[in-house]
Design an enzyme around this catalytic site. Structure first.
Site, PDB file in Angstrom:
ATOM      1  N   ASP A   1       2.689  -7.792  10.660  1.00 26.58           N
ATOM      2  CA  ASP A   1       3.976  -8.570  10.566  1.00 26.58           C
ATOM      3  C   ASP A   1       5.395  -7.651  10.957  1.00 26.58           C
ATOM      4  OD1 ASP A   1       2.601 -10.140   8.873  1.00 26.58           O
ATOM      5  OD2 ASP A   1       3.019  -9.518   7.106  1.00 26.58           O
TER       6      ASP A   1
ATOM      7  N   THR B   1       0.606  -1.097  -0.105  1.00 27.02           N
ATOM      8  CA  THR B   1      -0.051  -0.062  -0.196  1.00 27.02           C
ATOM      9  C   THR B   1       0.905   1.184   0.033  1.00 27.02           C
ATOM     10  OG1 THR B   1      -1.576  -1.139   1.318  1.00 27.02           O
ATOM     11  CG2 THR B   1      -1.799   1.170   1.380  1.00 27.02           C
TER      12      THR B   1
HETATM   13  O1  F6P Z   1       0.804  -8.894   6.010  1.00 28.70           O
HETATM   14  C1  F6P Z   1      -0.191  -9.334   6.879  1.00 28.70           C
HETATM   15  C2  F6P Z   1      -0.524 -10.757   6.702  1.00 28.70           C
HETATM   16  O2  F6P Z   1      -1.605 -11.002   7.672  1.00 28.70           O
HETATM   17  C3  F6P Z   1       0.331 -11.700   6.743  1.00 28.70           C
HETATM   18  O3  F6P Z   1       1.054 -11.944   8.081  1.00 28.70           O
HETATM   19  C4  F6P Z   1      -0.369 -13.087   6.020  1.00 28.70           C
HETATM   20  O4  F6P Z   1       0.490 -13.740   5.602  1.00 28.70           O
HETATM   21  C5  F6P Z   1      -1.260 -12.404   4.995  1.00 28.70           C
HETATM   22  O5  F6P Z   1      -1.357 -10.905   5.574  1.00 28.70           O
HETATM   23  C6  F6P Z   1      -2.457 -13.035   4.730  1.00 28.70           C
HETATM   24  O6  F6P Z   1      -2.909 -12.231   3.767  1.00 28.70           O
HETATM   25  P1  F6P Z   1      -4.618 -12.661   3.256  1.00 28.70           P
HETATM   26  O7  F6P Z   1      -5.619 -12.117   4.371  1.00 28.70           O
HETATM   27  O8  F6P Z   1      -4.917 -11.949   2.078  1.00 28.70           O
HETATM   28  O9  F6P Z   1      -4.596 -14.102   3.148  1.00 28.70           O
END
Ligand code: F6P
Length: 366
Positions: A143, A121
């Protein structure tokens, strides 16, 4: 009469607890700093900018959200307007539609765009800034992998949730003499796994930055057996990999700035080690529980600080920058220095040393 200030705000990427607290704090601080200003919140991140879909942010529409998880503006981690999927003549094609977004903002009379997001973003935030849009970034991700700030909001909450769940798994693993492997989010960064692994007293901590060896995990489990501890808890980051191997990819989401979705490494490891130990081995994938629900008090406070500091940045005209936390103080950094500056756990990180001092294994040593 001079024009009233108008501010646009959006939340992009995977959500993180604390987004609503930022929206709450920013709205209040902005209304107080620029009396009578208009604040609009674009819906679903950059998609809202493209379709010019937004809601008014004021005292009423943001009332009661400080403590609530999620984002009242909704979020998307797919809508990169510089590489956007559109349908032309019935065929999906990628196009740079950022000019449409800039035109929408101009026609709405938006003076400043405030973007809450992680690296994907914020990359677009930088690109909009390069197109002449006055942009301010606020860092968000569970993260905690942005090098340009000490901490992102959402991280503390995720660590708390994972720690609590490691504790829950602990008691049942002990009752059944099982090995339980808990898969933890964080993409290619091991911060959540490392922090929660220590706080949750894991026996083995496997992070993406330190490739593991199966034989060393087995050795640790057997050593625990020999010491009369007939169970083990393994905390594994979703992006972790065996030495010489590669990360387990759950799926590819092509129209996303982060196309790789990790998933499945705990199940793979359970399959790999069960034949080698005298235990039933189970895998638990915590998934979106880690970023769902309300933010921790620390994240709420951090979010409020980010929201208020972003208003200070507007007052000072600090555009093309991101609010950040440096040595405990709010500061700002150029968006150019935010991108491609991810923060990973080093093998000599103090927390790694602490965990090793406690006898926790990273399964990396011969
Ligand atoms: O970047 C944040 C996060 O929660 C990561 O830890 C994880 O791998 C990803 O997003 C999961 O994304 P989504 O909700 O699109 O599956």
């Amino acid at each position: 009469m001079s024009k009233k200030m108008k501010i646009g705000l959006l939340t992009g990427g995977g959500d993180a607890p604390g987004l609503n607290a930022v929206i709450y704090a920013f709205t209040r601080a902005a209304l107080s700093a620029f009396p009578g200003c208009d604040i609009i919140g674009y819906r679903f991140g950059y998609r809202g900018l493209y379709y010019n879909e937004y809601m008014k942010l004021d005292l009423e529409s943001t009332s009661g959200i400080l403590h609530k998880g999620g984002t009242i503006l909704f979020s998307s981690n797919k809508d990169n307007l510089f590489d956007y999927t559109v349908v032309e003549n019935g065929v999906k094609v990628k196009r740079d539609v950022s000019d449409t977004a800039v035109r929408n903002m101009r026609e709405e009379g938006v003076d400043v765009l405030v973007v809450l997001g992680g690296d994907g973003t914020l990359t677009s935030a930088r690109d909009f800034s390069n197109k002449g849009v006055p942009v301010i970034g606020i860092p968000k991700t569970i993260d905690n992998d942005l090098g340009a700030t000490d901490t992102t909001f959402g991280f503390d909450t995720a660590v708390s949730i994972v720690t609590e769940n490691l504790g829950r798994v602990h008691t049942t693993a002990e009752s059944h003499h099982r090995v339980i492997i808990v898969e933890i989010m964080g993409r290619s960064a091991g911060w959540i796994t490392l922090s929660a692994g220590i706080a949750g007293s894991a026996d083995v901590i496997l992070i993406p930055e330190i490739p593991y060896k199966v034989e060393n995990i087995v050795r640790k489990i057997k050593a625990r057996d020999a010491a009369g501890k007939h169970f083990a808890i393994i905390a594994i980051g979703e992006g972790a990999r065996e030495a010489g191997g590669s990360a387990v990819v759950g799926k590819i989401v092509e129209d996303s700035p982060d196309p790789i979705r990790f998933g499945g490494v705990a199940a793979k490891l359970a399959h790999d080690i069960e034949p080698l130990v005298d235990h039933e081995v189970r895998a638990v994938q915590l998934g979106h529980i880690q970023r769902g629900g309300d933010a921790s008090p620390a994240d709420r406070i951090l979010s409020v600080r980010y929201g208020v500091h972003a208003v200070e940045m507007i007052k000072r005209g600090e555009f093309g920058k991101m609010a950040c936390l440096r040595n405990g103080r709010m500061s700002e950094v150029s968006l150019n220095d935010v991108i491609a500056n991810n923060k990973y756990v080093g093998p000599d990180d103090e927390l790694v040393k602490c965990a090793k001092a406690l006898g926790m294994s990273f399964a990396d040593e011969d």
